[in-house]
Design a protein around this motif. Structure first.
Motif, PDB file in Angstrom:
ATOM      1  N   GLY A 478      86.270  85.272  44.632  1.00  0.00           N
ATOM      2  CA  GLY A 478      85.501  84.425  45.540  1.00  0.00           C
ATOM      3  C   GLY A 478      84.921  85.211  46.698  1.00  0.00           C
ATOM      4  N   ASP A 479      85.698  86.151  47.257  1.00  0.00           N
ATOM      5  CA  ASP A 479      85.177  87.009  48.323  1.00  0.00           C
ATOM      6  C   ASP A 479      83.995  87.843  47.832  1.00  0.00           C
ATOM      7  OD1 ASP A 479      87.027  86.137  50.190  1.00  0.00           O
ATOM      8  OD2 ASP A 479      88.515  87.637  49.618  1.00  0.00           O
ATOM      9  N   LEU A 480      84.123  88.355  46.605  1.00  0.00           N
ATOM     10  CA  LEU A 480      83.075  89.219  46.067  1.00  0.00           C
ATOM     11  C   LEU A 480      81.789  88.441  45.807  1.00  0.00           C
ATOM     12  CD1 LEU A 480      82.608  92.163  45.168  1.00  0.00           C
ATOM     13  CD2 LEU A 480      83.237  91.454  42.861  1.00  0.00           C
ATOM     14  N   THR A 481      81.906  87.252  45.236  1.00  0.00           N
ATOM     15  CA  THR A 481      80.705  86.470  44.947  1.00  0.00           C
ATOM     16  C   THR A 481      80.075  85.891  46.216  1.00  0.00           C
ATOM     17  OG1 THR A 481      82.178  84.594  44.473  1.00  0.00           O
ATOM     18  CG2 THR A 481      81.359  85.855  42.607  1.00  0.00           C
ATOM     19  N   ALA A 482      80.883  85.659  47.256  1.00  0.00           N
ATOM     20  CA  ALA A 482      80.298  85.233  48.521  1.00  0.00           C
ATOM     21  C   ALA A 482      79.517  86.360  49.180  1.00  0.00           C
ATOM     22  CB  ALA A 482      81.403  84.749  49.467  1.00  0.00           C
ATOM     23  N   ARG A 483      79.961  87.589  48.978  1.00  0.00           N
ATOM     24  CA  ARG A 483      79.260  88.748  49.541  1.00  0.00           C
ATOM     25  C   ARG A 483      78.016  89.081  48.720  1.00  0.00           C
ATOM     26  NH1 ARG A 483      80.297  93.121  52.868  1.00  0.00           N
ATOM     27  NH2 ARG A 483      79.486  95.133  52.175  1.00  0.00           N
ATOM     28  N   TYR A 484      78.136  89.020  47.394  1.00  0.00           N
ATOM     29  CA  TYR A 484      77.014  89.297  46.491  1.00  0.00           C
ATOM     30  C   TYR A 484      76.883  88.095  45.548  1.00  0.00           C
ATOM     31  CZ  TYR A 484      78.422  94.000  47.949  1.00  0.00           C
ATOM     32  OH  TYR A 484      78.814  95.105  48.673  1.00  0.00           O
ATOM     33  N   ARG A 485      75.967  87.194  45.851  1.00  0.00           N
ATOM     34  CA  ARG A 485      75.877  85.964  45.074  1.00  0.00           C
ATOM     35  C   ARG A 485      75.435  86.205  43.635  1.00  0.00           C
ATOM     36  NH1 ARG A 485      72.544  81.737  48.636  1.00  0.00           N
ATOM     37  NH2 ARG A 485      71.224  83.552  48.918  1.00  0.00           N
ATOM     38  N   TRP A 486      74.697  87.248  43.387  1.00  0.00           N
ATOM     39  CA  TRP A 486      74.227  87.507  42.033  1.00  0.00           C
ATOM     40  C   TRP A 486      75.368  87.884  41.091  1.00  0.00           C
ATOM     41  CZ3 TRP A 486      75.440  92.491  40.682  1.00  0.00           C
ATOM     42  CH2 TRP A 486      75.616  93.399  41.721  1.00  0.00           C
ATOM     43  N   VAL A 487      76.526  88.282  41.633  1.00  0.00           N
ATOM     44  CA  VAL A 487      77.676  88.600  40.792  1.00  0.00           C
ATOM     45  C   VAL A 487      78.125  87.369  40.005  1.00  0.00           C
ATOM     46  CG1 VAL A 487      80.099  89.344  40.849  1.00  0.00           C
ATOM     47  CG2 VAL A 487      78.417  90.504  42.261  1.00  0.00           C
ATOM     48  N   ALA A 488      77.920  86.179  40.570  1.00  0.00           N
ATOM     49  CA  ALA A 488      78.293  84.957  39.858  1.00  0.00           C
ATOM     50  C   ALA A 488      77.491  84.812  38.566  1.00  0.00           C
ATOM     51  CB  ALA A 488      78.069  83.749  40.761  1.00  0.00           C
ATOM     52  N   VAL A 489      76.202  85.116  38.619  1.00  0.00           N
ATOM     53  CA  VAL A 489      75.374  85.040  37.408  1.00  0.00           C
ATOM     54  C   VAL A 489      75.784  86.116  36.409  1.00  0.00           C
ATOM     55  CG1 VAL A 489      73.009  85.068  36.536  1.00  0.00           C
ATOM     56  CG2 VAL A 489      73.485  84.109  38.792  1.00  0.00           C
ATOM     57  N   VAL A 490      76.095  87.319  36.914  1.00  0.00           N
ATOM     58  CA  VAL A 490      76.558  88.390  36.029  1.00  0.00           C
ATOM     59  C   VAL A 490      77.864  87.998  35.350  1.00  0.00           C
ATOM     60  CG1 VAL A 490      77.348  90.786  35.975  1.00  0.00           C
ATOM     61  CG2 VAL A 490      75.359  90.165  37.358  1.00  0.00           C
ATOM     62  N   TYR A 491      78.770  87.404  36.134  1.00  0.00           N
ATOM     63  CA  TYR A 491      80.044  86.949  35.562  1.00  0.00           C
ATOM     64  C   TYR A 491      79.805  85.909  34.470  1.00  0.00           C
ATOM     65  CZ  TYR A 491      84.151  83.916  35.270  1.00  0.00           C
ATOM     66  OH  TYR A 491      85.170  83.137  34.818  1.00  0.00           O
ATOM     67  N   LEU A 492      78.905  84.976  34.725  1.00  0.00           N
ATOM     68  CA  LEU A 492      78.630  83.919  33.758  1.00  0.00           C
ATOM     69  C   LEU A 492      78.076  84.491  32.458  1.00  0.00           C
ATOM     70  CD1 LEU A 492      78.627  80.789  33.527  1.00  0.00           C
ATOM     71  CD2 LEU A 492      76.246  80.860  34.239  1.00  0.00           C
ATOM     72  N   LEU A 493      77.104  85.389  32.575  1.00  0.00           N
ATOM     73  CA  LEU A 493      76.497  85.981  31.380  1.00  0.00           C
ATOM     74  C   LEU A 493      77.453  86.922  30.667  1.00  0.00           C
ATOM     75  CD1 LEU A 493      72.898  86.748  32.713  1.00  0.00           C
ATOM     76  CD2 LEU A 493      73.619  84.850  31.269  1.00  0.00           C
ATOM     77  N   PHE A 494      78.185  87.707  31.436  1.00  0.00           N
ATOM     78  CA  PHE A 494      79.054  88.711  30.825  1.00  0.00           C
ATOM     79  C   PHE A 494      80.256  88.057  30.150  1.00  0.00           C
ATOM     80  CE2 PHE A 494      82.401  91.915  30.822  1.00  0.00           C
ATOM     81  CZ  PHE A 494      81.737  93.020  30.313  1.00  0.00           C
ATOM     82  N   THR A 495      80.888  87.089  30.826  1.00  0.00           N
ATOM     83  CA  THR A 495      82.126  86.508  30.305  1.00  0.00           C
ATOM     84  C   THR A 495      81.881  85.594  29.119  1.00  0.00           C
ATOM     85  OG1 THR A 495      83.081  86.613  32.526  1.00  0.00           O
ATOM     86  CG2 THR A 495      84.178  85.185  30.940  1.00  0.00           C
ATOM     87  N   ALA A 574      66.975  83.359  45.998  1.00  0.00           N
ATOM     88  CA  ALA A 574      68.023  82.883  45.099  1.00  0.00           C
ATOM     89  C   ALA A 574      69.176  83.861  44.991  1.00  0.00           C
ATOM     90  CB  ALA A 574      67.434  82.608  43.708  1.00  0.00           C
ATOM     91  N   CYS A 575      68.895  85.161  44.983  1.00  0.00           N
ATOM     92  CA  CYS A 575      69.939  86.142  44.771  1.00  0.00           C
ATOM     93  C   CYS A 575      70.301  86.910  46.029  1.00  0.00           C
ATOM     94  CB  CYS A 575      69.540  87.146  43.681  1.00  0.00           C
ATOM     95  SG  CYS A 575      69.228  86.391  42.071  1.00  0.00           S
ATOM     96  N   ARG A 576      69.634  86.607  47.131  1.00  0.00           N
ATOM     97  CA  ARG A 576      69.897  87.368  48.330  1.00  0.00           C
ATOM     98  C   ARG A 576      71.199  86.949  48.983  1.00  0.00           C
ATOM     99  NH1 ARG A 576      63.954  87.916  51.264  1.00  0.00           N
ATOM    100  NH2 ARG A 576      62.901  88.835  49.464  1.00  0.00           N
ATOM    101  N   ARG A 577      71.776  87.899  49.686  1.00  0.00           N
ATOM    102  CA  ARG A 577      73.026  87.652  50.358  1.00  0.00           C
ATOM    103  C   ARG A 577      72.814  86.659  51.484  1.00  0.00           C
ATOM    104  NH1 ARG A 577      75.218  92.852  52.910  1.00  0.00           N
ATOM    105  NH2 ARG A 577      75.052  93.456  50.742  1.00  0.00           N
TER     106      ARG A 577
END
Length: 599
Positions: A478-495, A574-577
């Motif tokens: 949660g800390d990581l995705t709050a800092r870099y919101r695009w990580v959430a999309v990467v997690y969704l696609l990757f997982t 959309a993807c900016r911090r």
């Protein structure tokens, strides 16, 4: 001990290989300039302060009536938004089924591939993501086992994959709250803790099942001592509420998906055109809600004897994928709008004493020394609510917005989500008891395997407090995705897409290739996690070159370069911090002044 260990672990292998030393760089002196400081990341998991609504003031009868009307309208708006939110989830599932049902059936036909446990796990994930329904995926498995096209042993990894794939719905819901940094931190951690729990359970039980067939033996043992009698269908409360609206939009014949997997597929559309027959023709057959077409039987009735369905796409010339795209786009739009309305209404309602009362009830613990019973009561509540709603996706998707607004803590949401996993298996077990006699044993055994899988996960990752690893991992994520919101999309696609597809491709190449590629990658991830733990806890045990990652290129030890690249290439905001607006507290509320006050 647990909090210090939480920051050292990485919740996902990809993040372990990329974001190894972001926190080390901040500790080395960059914390003052970083958007999310170390202090902020460790203290952000406390629930937000209750907004003060001010002192109660005297008001006239007209003002009291005005407040009552506003409160009533807010309650109606919340219930209406929740109803359309649930309906949009149902339509979303229908859209995914129209897009991926044929593909799902073709995937399940690979009987040689299904003999590989890893391939079975991946197929379970992919099919559940495609059809957006764990019940549909389970029914496919039951149909194939009953048709002797799939062994019970091969079905166990698929059931594990079904359990993992169903967590994608809550992840999609959490992304809709990415506008506010703190809400997104809490909401995405709530969705991630569900997926992390499922993946950790799979990592332990899949090798164990491949060696000793534990779940298969337990289910067979229980079936041997039980005397099964066909039972009634499980109560379908949620469908009864949403059916009047969703059936006006689209109706699907989900039995054709299972037929595609068992080799009995036809080229007919999944969209229902006929929902019944005349009274004379329909005698002896089930109604339109049954698992088969009510107009089938001995001798097909004439066209004038059939009763057409009444929904938006009756008689449409569009293909199933085109209708699926329309439903998918429309349901996602309605889902996002309803989610925003739910969050706004909850934020306006959860103020002052109302918010305090809600938090006290939901996050309350039993008095000492029985406080440990609170989590187990939450598990029972989650199982009961899921059983009543007949959908684990709806329950988990409803928990995520509540976490985002700060009504439920992550520590309390975790047992609720575990109870939801148990609740969906009990529902499937009752539904299996209503199966035909020739499929009863197979359906019940698949449901029991699903139940034992989730029960084993609770025994592994909840009974012992120190082993509740999904909670600290979700906080880190949660800390990581709050800092870099695009990580959430990467997690969704990757997982849910790239990693399953990669595993499926390696499975097609054979067990030797899978072991030769997968074993070094797993070993590398475990080694990186171990080194990061030792860097924080016992740096003297490591060689000087491994006590920090400063010798690596910046792109391999931090996500900052990737963040600059993504925010530069991504259009719009959309993807900016998210910008962190520093709010200065009044002089009388600064920590130094408060510390000096005598209360």
């Amino acid at each position: 001990m647990l909090n210090s260990f939480a920051g050292s672990l990485v919740p996902h292998p990809a993040l372990a290989m990329i974001d190894l030393v972001d926190s080390n760089l901040r500790n080395a002196g960059t914390s003052s300039s970083a958007p999310v400081s170390e202090e902020d990341s460790t203290g952000s998991w406390t629930l937000p302060q209750v907004k003060d609504t001010g002192q109660l003031k005297e008001f006239s009868m007209a003002a009291g009536m005005h407040r009552a009307v506003i409160g009533f309208l807010k309650a109606c708006g919340l219930l209406g938004s929740l109803y359309f939110f649930i309906c949009s989830l149902d339509i979303l599932s229908s859209g995914f089924q129209l897009l991926g049902s044929r593909t799902a059936g073709d995937i399940f036909k690979g009987n040689v591939v299904l003999s590989n446990p890893v391939a079975g796990l991946v197929i379970g994930v992919l099919v559940t993501v495609l059809v957006q329904s764990s019940s549909t995926s389970s029914s496919i498995v039951v149909s194939m086992v009953a048709a002797k096209l799939l062994t019970v042993q091969a079905s166990v990894p698929i059931i594990m994959g079904v359990n993992v794939g169903t967590s994608i719905t809550s992840t999609l819901v959490s992304i809709a709250q990415s506008g506010d940094r703190e809400e997104f931190r809490r909401a995405f951690s709530g969705s991630a803790v569900h997926g992390i729990f499922n993946w950790l359970t799979v990592l332990v039980l899949l090798p164990l099942e491949s060696v000793v067939a534990l779940l298969q033996r337990l289910s067979a043992l229980l079936l041997g001592v039980a005397h099964l009698q066909p039972g009634a269908q499980a109560p379908d409360i949620l469908k009864a509420l949403t059916k009047p609206l969703t059936h006006l939009i689209v109706q699907l014949d989900s039995s054709l998906i299972a037929s595609s997997a068992t080799g009995n597929a036809t080229n007919s559309s999944l969209i229902k055109q006929w929902c019944g027959c005349s009274r004379e023709t329909n005698q002896g057959h089930s109604n339109a809600s049954g698992a088969f077409n009510p107009c089938t039987g001995k001798g097909s009735p004439a066209a004038e004897d059939k009763l057409p369905c009444h929904h938006l796409f009756v008689g449409s010339t569009l293909a199933d994928p085109a209708v699926g795209c329309i439903l998918l786009a429309g349901s996602l739009l309605v889902l996002s709008v309803c989610l925003v309305l739910i969050v706004k209404v909850l934020s306006s309602v959860l103020r002052g004493w109302v918010a305090q009362a809600v938090r006290t009830v939901i996050n309350a613990d039993f008095p000492f020394p029985c406080g440990w019973l609170s989590g187990y009561l939450a598990i029972l509540v989650g199982a009961g609510m899921t059983f009543l709603l007949q959908s684990s996706s709806v329950f988990t998707a409803a928990i995520v917005p509540l976490m985002g607004v700060g009504a439920i803590s992550l520590d309390r949401a975790y047992p609720l989500l575990l109870g939801s996993n148990i609740g969906t298996t009990t529902t499937a077990l009752l539904a299996a008891l209503a199966s035909p006699a020739d499929m009863l044993l197979f359906a019940v055994q698949v449901a029991l395997i699903h139940f034992f899988f989730n029960l084993a996960g609770i025994l592994l990752w909840y009974i012992v407090p120190v082993l509740r690893l999904p909670i600290p991992l979700a906080k880190r994520f949660g800390d990581l995705t709050a800092r870099y919101r695009w990580v959430a999309v990467v997690y969704l696609l990757f997982t849910f897409l790239l990693l399953p597809l990669a595993g499926f491709g390696l499975s097609l190449a054979g067990n030797t290739v899978l072991a030769a590629v997968g074993a070094p990658l797993v070993g590398l991830v475990l080694l990186l996690i171990l080194v990061n733990v030792l860097q924080r806890r016992r740096p003297s045990w490591l060689p000087h070159s491994l006590r920090s990652w400063a010798w690596l290129p910046l792109c391999l030890r931090s996500l900052e370069p990737w963040d600059h690249l993504v925010t530069h290439c991504c259009p719009g905001l959309a993807c900016r911090r998210p910008q962190t607006a520093t709010k200065e507290a009044p002089c009388c509320e600064t920590p130094k002044v408060l510390a000096s006050q005598q209360f």
